[in-house]
Design a protein around this motif. Structure first.
Motif, short mmCIF file in Angstrom:
data_model
loop_
_atom_site.label_atom_id
_atom_site.label_comp_id
_atom_site.label_asym_id
_atom_site.label_seq_id
_atom_site.Cartn_x
_atom_site.Cartn_y
_atom_site.Cartn_z
N VAL A 18 0.84 -1.20 0.00
CA VAL A 18 0.00 0.00 0.00
C VAL A 18 0.88 1.25 0.00
CG1 VAL A 18 -1.65 1.34 1.37
CG2 VAL A 18 -1.97 -1.11 1.08
N LEU A 19 1.93 1.23 0.80
CA LEU A 19 2.85 2.36 0.86
C LEU A 19 3.50 2.60 -0.49
CD1 LEU A 19 4.22 4.43 2.74
CD2 LEU A 19 6.01 2.75 3.07
N ARG A 20 3.87 1.52 -1.15
CA ARG A 20 4.50 1.64 -2.46
C ARG A 20 3.53 2.21 -3.49
NH1 ARG A 20 6.44 -3.77 -4.71
NH2 ARG A 20 6.39 -4.08 -2.49
N TRP A 21 2.26 1.80 -3.43
CA TRP A 21 1.28 2.27 -4.40
C TRP A 21 0.91 3.74 -4.19
CZ3 TRP A 21 -0.31 0.43 -8.88
CH2 TRP A 21 -0.08 -0.91 -9.16
N TRP A 22 1.04 4.23 -2.97
CA TRP A 22 0.70 5.63 -2.70
C TRP A 22 1.92 6.52 -2.62
CZ3 TRP A 22 -3.86 7.61 -3.39
CH2 TRP A 22 -4.95 6.77 -3.37
N LEU A 23 3.02 6.03 -2.08
CA LEU A 23 4.19 6.87 -1.87
C LEU A 23 4.89 7.21 -3.18
CD1 LEU A 23 5.95 8.19 0.30
CD2 LEU A 23 7.33 6.14 0.29
N ILE A 24 5.04 6.26 -4.05
CA ILE A 24 5.76 6.51 -5.30
C ILE A 24 5.03 7.53 -6.17
CG2 ILE A 24 6.53 5.43 -7.45
CD1 ILE A 24 7.34 3.01 -5.75
N PRO A 25 3.72 7.43 -6.40
CA PRO A 25 3.05 8.49 -7.18
C PRO A 25 3.09 9.86 -6.49
CG PRO A 25 1.70 6.53 -7.17
CD PRO A 25 2.81 6.30 -6.20
N MET A 26 2.98 9.87 -5.16
CA MET A 26 3.03 11.15 -4.46
C MET A 26 4.42 11.77 -4.57
SD MET A 26 0.05 11.71 -3.64
CE MET A 26 0.04 13.04 -2.50
N LEU A 27 5.47 10.98 -4.49
CA LEU A 27 6.82 11.51 -4.67
C LEU A 27 7.04 11.98 -6.10
CD1 LEU A 27 8.98 9.00 -2.61
CD2 LEU A 27 8.44 11.37 -2.06
N PHE A 28 6.45 11.30 -7.06
CA PHE A 28 6.54 11.72 -8.46
C PHE A 28 5.87 13.07 -8.66
CE2 PHE A 28 4.66 11.82 -12.74
CZ PHE A 28 5.83 11.83 -13.48
N ILE A 29 4.69 13.24 -8.09
CA ILE A 29 3.98 14.52 -8.22
C ILE A 29 4.74 15.63 -7.51
CG2 ILE A 29 1.87 15.74 -7.53
CD1 ILE A 29 0.39 13.06 -8.07
N LEU A 30 5.28 15.33 -6.33
CA LEU A 30 6.06 16.31 -5.60
C LEU A 30 7.31 16.71 -6.39
CD1 LEU A 30 6.36 17.84 -2.89
CD2 LEU A 30 7.70 15.91 -2.10
N ALA A 31 7.97 15.76 -7.01
CA ALA A 31 9.16 16.06 -7.82
C ALA A 31 8.78 16.87 -9.06
CB ALA A 31 9.86 14.76 -8.24
N LEU A 32 7.64 16.57 -9.65
CA LEU A 32 7.18 17.31 -10.83
C LEU A 32 6.89 18.76 -10.48
CD1 LEU A 32 6.31 17.04 -13.83
CD2 LEU A 32 4.01 16.63 -12.97
N VAL A 33 6.16 18.98 -9.40
CA VAL A 33 5.84 20.35 -8.98
C VAL A 33 7.10 21.09 -8.53
CG1 VAL A 33 4.57 21.70 -7.27
CG2 VAL A 33 3.45 19.82 -8.43
N GLY A 34 7.96 20.41 -7.78
CA GLY A 34 9.21 21.04 -7.35
C GLY A 34 10.11 21.41 -8.52
N GLY A 35 10.19 20.55 -9.50
CA GLY A 35 10.99 20.86 -10.69
C GLY A 35 10.39 21.97 -11.51
N MET A 36 9.07 22.00 -11.57
CA MET A 36 8.39 23.06 -12.30
C MET A 36 8.65 24.41 -11.63
SD MET A 36 4.33 23.46 -13.07
CE MET A 36 3.91 23.70 -11.37
N ILE A 37 8.55 24.44 -10.31
CA ILE A 37 8.79 25.69 -9.58
C ILE A 37 10.26 26.09 -9.68
CG2 ILE A 37 8.84 26.71 -7.29
CD1 ILE A 37 6.28 25.15 -6.70
N ALA A 38 11.15 25.15 -9.52
CA ALA A 38 12.58 25.46 -9.60
C ALA A 38 12.97 25.97 -10.99
CB ALA A 38 13.41 24.24 -9.23
N GLY A 39 12.44 25.34 -12.00
CA GLY A 39 12.79 25.75 -13.36
C GLY A 39 12.17 27.07 -13.76
N TYR A 40 10.94 27.28 -13.39
CA TYR A 40 10.24 28.48 -13.84
C TYR A 40 10.53 29.68 -12.95
CZ TYR A 40 6.61 31.17 -16.12
OH TYR A 40 5.95 32.11 -16.83
N VAL A 41 10.59 29.47 -11.64
CA VAL A 41 10.76 30.59 -10.71
C VAL A 41 12.24 30.89 -10.48
CG1 VAL A 41 10.29 31.38 -8.37
CG2 VAL A 41 8.57 30.11 -9.61
N VAL A 42 13.03 29.87 -10.14
CA VAL A 42 14.43 30.10 -9.79
C VAL A 42 15.27 30.38 -11.04
CG1 VAL A 42 16.47 29.09 -8.72
CG2 VAL A 42 14.22 28.71 -7.72
N VAL A 43 15.19 29.49 -12.02
CA VAL A 43 16.00 29.64 -13.22
C VAL A 43 15.44 30.72 -14.14
CG1 VAL A 43 16.87 28.45 -15.27
CG2 VAL A 43 16.79 27.26 -13.10
#
Length: 67
Positions: A18-43
């Motif tokens: 259950v942890l694998r089915w929920w944690l991995i997609p949530m980490l993927f979404i978090l990485a996607l949003v974090g990368g979007m913010i880092a690329g668009y706002v910081v860079v």
């Protein structure tokens, strides 16, 4: 041996599954949003409000896939 003598065996790893089915997609979404913010706002030096605007990403999509 009676039914009371037998121990109930629980499956180990069901919590991990259950942890694998929920944690991995949530980490993927978090990485996607974090990368979007880092690329668009910081860079890119833009404000964070326009990073979540639909028109911004439509414009970027049109620039990338323009003929």
């Amino acid at each position: 041996m009676t039914q009371e003598d037998t121990a109930v065996v629980k499956k180990k790893g069901s919590g991990k599954k259950v942890l694998r089915w929920w944690l991995i997609p949530m980490l993927f979404i978090l990485a996607l949003v974090g990368g979007m913010i880092a690329g668009y706002v910081v860079v890119g030096g833009q404000d964070i409000g326009s990073a979540f605007d639909y028109r911004t990403w439509k414009h970027i999509f049109d620039l990338v896939f323009a003929p």
